[in-house]
Design an enzyme around this catalytic site. Structure first.
Site, PDB file in Angstrom:
ATOM      1  N   ARG A 260      -1.048 -58.708  63.748  1.00 14.71           N
ATOM      2  CA  ARG A 260      -1.919 -58.138  64.772  1.00 14.71           C
ATOM      3  C   ARG A 260      -1.673 -58.847  66.095  1.00 14.71           C
ATOM      4  NH1 ARG A 260      -7.667 -58.077  61.411  1.00 14.71           N
ATOM      5  NH2 ARG A 260      -6.999 -56.658  59.743  1.00 14.71           N
TER       6      ARG A 260
ATOM      7  N   TYR B 225       7.576 -65.449  68.286  1.00 15.14           N
ATOM      8  CA  TYR B 225       6.947 -65.088  69.546  1.00 15.14           C
ATOM      9  C   TYR B 225       7.647 -65.814  70.693  1.00 15.14           C
ATOM     10  CZ  TYR B 225       2.776 -63.210  67.162  1.00 15.14           C
ATOM     11  OH  TYR B 225       1.909 -62.471  66.401  1.00 15.14           O
TER      12      TYR B 225
ATOM     13  N   ASP C  38      -3.417 -59.559  70.055  1.00 15.58           N
ATOM     14  CA  ASP C  38      -4.652 -59.504  70.832  1.00 15.58           C
ATOM     15  C   ASP C  38      -4.494 -58.577  72.029  1.00 15.58           C
ATOM     16  OD1 ASP C  38      -5.869 -61.367  69.178  1.00 15.58           O
ATOM     17  OD2 ASP C  38      -5.183 -63.060  70.386  1.00 15.58           O
TER      18      ASP C  38
ATOM     19  N   ARG D  43      -0.909 -69.272  71.560  1.00 14.31           N
ATOM     20  CA  ARG D  43      -1.541 -69.456  72.867  1.00 14.31           C
ATOM     21  C   ARG D  43      -2.197 -70.834  72.989  1.00 14.31           C
ATOM     22  NH1 ARG D  43      -5.274 -64.396  73.282  1.00 14.31           N
ATOM     23  NH2 ARG D  43      -5.954 -65.456  75.204  1.00 14.31           N
TER      24      ARG D  43
END
Length: 266
Positions: free
Chosen positions: A57, A120, A59, A207
C-alpha cells in the site's frame, strides 16, 4: 450479466502513478485512489468487477514507478492480444495512472504474499531555493546535507534488525523485524536520492528513515547517535517523518521476475 463460467487468467501488471492525485493505493469510499481507478478500468473492459491486489500500500501523495498488481481477467480476451489489452486498459485510465507492463502468471500468484523484496526511492531537492519544476516530486531541504555522513549512518540499517524506532504508531505489523538488503544515497547536482530495498517495510518506515538521515546530514545527529537510536527501538526518540511527495515505489521482486523488468513488456 457476466458469464460466470468464463475461464480466467491471472495477470501481473506493473503500474506507474502520480501520487499527488490520490489518497494512496487502497480503495476508499470518499477519496480518490489508484486501486479504484484501476479496478474501474478493468471492469470497463471485462464487463464485470475485477479485484486487484498490490505488492504494497502507498500513502496519500506517494508515487510509484513500478508497483506490481495482480488481477483475474478473461482468458480469451487476454490471449487474443496482450498488447491490445494493455492499450485498452490504459485508454480507460486517467493520465495520472498507467499500466506499463503486464504478463500472465499462475492462478495462485499473489502480488503481496509472493513478493521477496520491495524497493523505494526517496528524492530530496537540496538547494537554498525551491524548484518550480520539482516542487511535488522532491522534499525541499534548503540546508546543505552531508551525503557522506548520511551514508555512514545508513550503513547501520543493513541486515536484519528490529526497526521499532522507524515504525509509525499506526503500524499493524505483528513485529518490527525487517531485513534491509540495500541502502544507497546518491547526489547528482541539487538532487539527492535515497534508495532502499528490503524484504518488507513497516508503516512509514522509509519516510521515518529519511527524516532521521536528514537530521544526520544537517549535523543535528551523528552516525553513532543514529545507531543508538535504532537500538532504542523507540519511535518517540526519532526525527519527524519526511513528507510523502518525495517517496516512490520503484520495484517488487518475485521468483523469476520483478515489476521493473515488466516495463515495456506485454
Amino acid at each position: 450479466m457476466a458469464d460466470l463460467n468464463v475461464e480466467k487468467q491471472r495477470i501481473a501488471m506493473a503500474v506507474e502513478f502520480d501520487g499527488s492525485a490520490f489518497h494512496g493505493w487502497q480503495k476508499q469510499d470518499n477519496a480518490a485512489s489508484v486501486q479504484a481507478e484501476l479496478q474501474a478500468a478493468l471492469a470497463a473492459i471485462e464487463g464485470d468487477s475485477v479485484v486487484t491486489v498490490a505488492a504494497g500500500r502507498t500513502d496519500s501523495g506517494v508515487h510509484a514507478e513500478a508497483i506490481l498488481v495482480h488481477g483475474d481477467v478473461s482468458a480469451a480476451r487476454w490471449q487474443r492480444s496482450h498488447l491490445a489489452y494493455l492499450h485498452g486498459l490504459n485508454s480507460k485510465l486517467p493520465d495520472t495512472v498507467r499500466v506499463i507492463g503486464v504478463k500472465a502468471v499462475k492462478p495462485d500468484f499473489h502480488a503481496r504474499f509472493d513478493c521477496r523484496e520491495r524497493a523505494y526511492r526517496y528524492q530530496i531537492w537540496n538547494r537554498n531555493t525551491l524548484s518550480a519544476i520539482h516542487r511535488w516530486r522532491h522534499w525541499w531541504m534548503p540546508r546543505e546535507l552531508d551525503v557522506q555522513v548520511m551514508q555512514e549512518a545508513a550503513s547501520y540499517c543493513l541486515g536484519t534488525h528490529d526497526f521499532s524506532s522507524l515504525r509509525a504508531s499506526g503500524c499493524q505489523a505483528a513485529h518490527a523485524t525487517r531485513t534491509i538488503n540495500r541502502l544507497e544515497i546518491r547526489k547528482t547536482g541539487d538532487a539527492i536520492e535515497i534508495e532502499v530495498a528490503a524484504d518488507a517495510f513497516l508503516y512509514h518506515m522509509v519516510r521515518n528513515l529519511v527524516g532521521n538521515l536528514v537530521e544526520v546530514g544537517v549535523g543535528k545527529q551523528s552516525p553513532d547517535g543514529f545507531r543508538e537510536l535504532l537500538a532504542m527501538c523507540d519511535r518517540s526518540k526519532g526525527a519527524a517523518t519526511a513528507p510523502a511527495h518525495g517517496l516512490y515505489f520503484i520495484d517488487a521482486v518475485y521468483d523469476g521476475f520483478s515489476s521493473r523488468e515488466l516495463i515495456g513488456r506485454s
